[in-house]
Write a protein that holds these residues in place. Sequence first.
Motif, mmCIF file in Angstrom:
data_model
loop_
_atom_site.group_PDB
_atom_site.id
_atom_site.type_symbol
_atom_site.label_atom_id
_atom_site.label_comp_id
_atom_site.label_asym_id
_atom_site.label_seq_id
_atom_site.Cartn_x
_atom_site.Cartn_y
_atom_site.Cartn_z
ATOM 1 N N ILE A 31 1.469 2.209 -3.855
ATOM 2 C CA ILE A 31 0.460 2.478 -4.496
ATOM 3 C C ILE A 31 0.530 4.217 -3.747
ATOM 4 C CG2 ILE A 31 -1.722 2.811 -4.358
ATOM 5 C CD1 ILE A 31 -1.604 -0.493 -4.238
ATOM 6 N N ARG A 32 0.363 4.428 -2.535
ATOM 7 C CA ARG A 32 0.663 5.703 -2.043
ATOM 8 C C ARG A 32 1.220 6.295 -3.166
ATOM 9 N NH1 ARG A 32 2.677 5.940 3.552
ATOM 10 N NH2 ARG A 32 4.413 5.847 2.374
ATOM 11 N N ASP A 33 2.514 6.107 -2.941
ATOM 12 C CA ASP A 33 3.702 6.806 -3.818
ATOM 13 C C ASP A 33 3.414 7.093 -4.630
ATOM 14 O OD1 ASP A 33 4.739 6.885 -0.564
ATOM 15 O OD2 ASP A 33 6.716 5.862 -1.171
ATOM 16 N N GLU A 34 3.062 6.104 -5.788
ATOM 17 C CA GLU A 34 3.310 6.654 -7.145
ATOM 18 C C GLU A 34 1.464 6.960 -7.296
ATOM 19 O OE1 GLU A 34 2.677 3.274 -10.838
ATOM 20 O OE2 GLU A 34 1.024 2.884 -8.843
ATOM 21 N N ASN A 35 0.349 7.563 -6.562
ATOM 22 C CA ASN A 35 -0.307 7.879 -6.827
ATOM 23 C C ASN A 35 0.231 9.827 -6.681
ATOM 24 O OD1 ASN A 35 -3.451 7.966 -7.291
ATOM 25 N ND2 ASN A 35 -3.175 9.099 -5.035
ATOM 26 N N LEU A 36 0.544 10.087 -5.140
ATOM 27 C CA LEU A 36 1.780 10.643 -4.913
ATOM 28 C C LEU A 36 2.174 11.544 -6.250
ATOM 29 C CD1 LEU A 36 1.727 10.761 -0.711
ATOM 30 C CD2 LEU A 36 0.100 12.035 -2.708
ATOM 31 N N LEU A 40 2.304 11.155 -9.282
ATOM 32 C CA LEU A 40 1.499 10.842 -10.710
ATOM 33 C C LEU A 40 0.574 12.082 -10.423
ATOM 34 C CD1 LEU A 40 0.986 7.181 -11.728
ATOM 35 C CD2 LEU A 40 2.064 8.997 -12.524
ATOM 36 N N LEU A 41 -0.028 12.244 -9.370
ATOM 37 C CA LEU A 41 -0.736 13.507 -9.312
ATOM 38 C C LEU A 41 -0.024 15.072 -8.453
ATOM 39 C CD1 LEU A 41 -4.454 11.352 -8.598
ATOM 40 C CD2 LEU A 41 -3.220 11.873 -11.232
ATOM 41 N N ASN A 76 0.530 -0.628 -0.169
ATOM 42 C CA ASN A 76 -0.845 0.097 0.200
ATOM 43 C C ASN A 76 0.775 1.594 -0.482
ATOM 44 O OD1 ASN A 76 -1.934 -1.371 0.183
ATOM 45 N ND2 ASN A 76 -2.503 -1.157 1.671
ATOM 46 N N ASN A 125 -0.409 15.815 -4.150
ATOM 47 C CA ASN A 125 1.140 15.452 -3.881
ATOM 48 C C ASN A 125 0.866 17.185 -2.993
ATOM 49 O OD1 ASN A 125 3.352 15.669 -2.830
ATOM 50 N ND2 ASN A 125 3.865 14.395 -4.520
#
Length: 797
Positions: free
Chosen positions: A196-201, A203-204, A193, A208
């Motif tokens: 997933i969180r770090d990748e989301n930050l 990308l968006l 998880n 972030n």
Amino acid sequence: MKKILAYSFKFKFHVLFLTLLSFGYTGVSQTSELSVEKVMQDPNWMGNFPSNIKWNADSETIYFDYNPEQNVSDSLYKIELRNPSKIKKVDLKEEQNLSPRYGDFNKDRTKKIFGENGSLKLYNIKTGKTTELLDLSKAIESPKFLANEDKVSFILDKNAFVYNRKEGSIKQLTNIKTGTAKDGKEKEVSEKNAWIRDENLELLQVVNQRKTNKENKEAYREATAKKEQFSFYLEDKNLSNLQVSPDAKFATFKLITRERGENTAVPNYVDESGYTVNLPARSKVGENNTKVELAIYNFEKDTVYTLNTSELPGITDLPDYVKDYPDKDWEETEREVVPTTVYFSENGEHAVVNIRSKDNKDRWIAKINLETGALNTLDRQRDEAWIAGPGIGYTFYGGEEMGWLPDNKHIYFQSEETGYSHLYLLDVTSGNKKALTQGDFEVFDPELSNNKKHWFLTTSEVAPGERHFYKMPVMGGKMEKLTKMEGNNDVYLSPDEKHMAILYSYSNKPWELYLKKTKANAEAKQLTEGQSEAFSSYPWRTPELIEFKARDGAMVPARLYTPEADVKNNAAVVFVHGAGYLQNAHKWWSSYFREYMFHNLLTDLGYTVIDIDYRGSAGYGRDWRTGIYRHMGGKDLTDQVDGVEYLVKNHGIHPEKVGIYGGSYGGFITLMGMFTEPETFKAGAALRSVTDWAHYNHGYTSNILNEPAADPIAYRRSSPIYFAEGLEGDLLIAHGMVDVNVHFQDVVRLSQRLIELGKENWEMAVYPVEDHGFVEPSSWTDEYRRILKLFNESLLE
């Protein structure tokens, strides 16, 4: 006795005509105006007797439970000192306005603080008025006056508070919370998880940026905010015994971590639902995983620390019994302990704690450094058997007699150091200890006088079978005996200490209420007369108190009932009291009153009855108390056998006409007697008996036999189920099926053992609605009809 099919459950009543019984052995008719039905009926037939004695705070009225109207339950009655000959029933309004039974007095005992129905209340002794100080609509627990009596501490929702009576303000002293400090905070995330969180930050960018802004705001608030109040989290522990020091600088509390053992279920086959319902019951001996820690809350330092008990002297000592297991490796490790209670001096400057080892072989009294939590041992009591005795208490439950003198320098406590439980003073500044009482007797319920200059205490100094009330100087000296009625004087001092309400009884007289001035030469006046005409019309015997010599030279106390020569049948019945640590060979009304009446019936019918305070009984000091250590069915049983030998030699008893019976521990001894001493006992009735000590509870059994895995020798030689092959005489087993103390499983397992051994001369009576202590008169009657039938058929045919 005719042989009976094994494991036969008999519910049919055996009708016995006890008014006239003829036995071929003696050739004479033996009669009694008593019968089993009469003595085992509802005890209300005996009359009504006072209980739960309480003085009103003004010392002018005695209140007690009473039932002259023979209602379903007792009601509250009173006797006023201005007219002590008149007993009045208390109406509901007066009962509701009585001074509170519980609470804390101020120093001059003019006021009492207490909690009731979510309110903090103050009772004025002089005016009799109660004032409500606070209404918090939640349970207020343990209110106490502090050293500054304008302030009162109390416990609410697992936290300590102080109420200032002058200012009318409340201050919370502790901040104890359930759960952990992490509760409510962002939880740690898994590796998956987090990715997933770090990748989301990454990308968006808007998400972030919002996260960054949030973190910056929190960091700013933490930097500019005032210091957050300290919180103590209980985590997975339970809070107990929270109390505030008299100077309101500290609080102490216990942290309890419970690991529930495997409980046994007791099936109730006659539940009102019509279904079989399992009753919750205890676990078996050896299940003792509860951990107890003592914590100190320092208000000035705003922190909590727990006591370190690793430096207690002897904390790693091994018990002596390890020598019986030479092939086992015994490691000297720090034993677990249980702190029971903290006692603060009146000024709050000092505190001592009573600590017990979980194996109950050590008791330490230690002074606490409240600033650091360090311990300084003041007294260590070691018993290779187990620590106990009057005023000394028990491992988990406390109950010890202990406290401070008003000089804030001396503590008092009881100890069996000399072999008898006596009262001691100890100077906490010098460590000097002084015995205030001494001799071959025991002390009970010592209490400081109002002016703190004297002790009031009960002792057995006159004789082990008597109890009297005394007054003694606070630093020791001559004891002044304040009671003189032979028997048991259970004294309730009036609050002003000018009068004594005495609950008094003698061997053949149930408890009655007396009044006496608190002076040695004053006369006691009887206030109640509760015996019914039906009860008082029979000439109840005063059993003779005797002593006989046991095989090891000890003098064993007993009660003896002897029949008239013209009806004597040369048969004897040995009664074994229960509880182990209990006294029954005494001069007061027995808690075994049904058995006492049954013994009168037996004596009328020609039997000689002996009731022995065997090894393990209360009232005779430490050595007698611990005489059964690691071998129940040892000296406690040979004392019964030696008692029979005494009867044969001195009272003409035929050696083949001896029966034995008893309940609980008495049932256990009966089984051991029938299995291991068949040449002594021709018949026995074992009631609600333990058959295998490995199946009994931890608190009682582990003291005497240690734990089964650690000391299997003790269990093997103490449990009747291992000796069942020795049964030769006639045996009755009786047990309640919903017994949550000694489980019905005990006798079920034994019955299977007897079946497998091919034994025929036994029977079992079961009682589907009865717990350990029988309640229904029909059950008592059925059980004792069977006991009498057993003795008549086995001993007299």
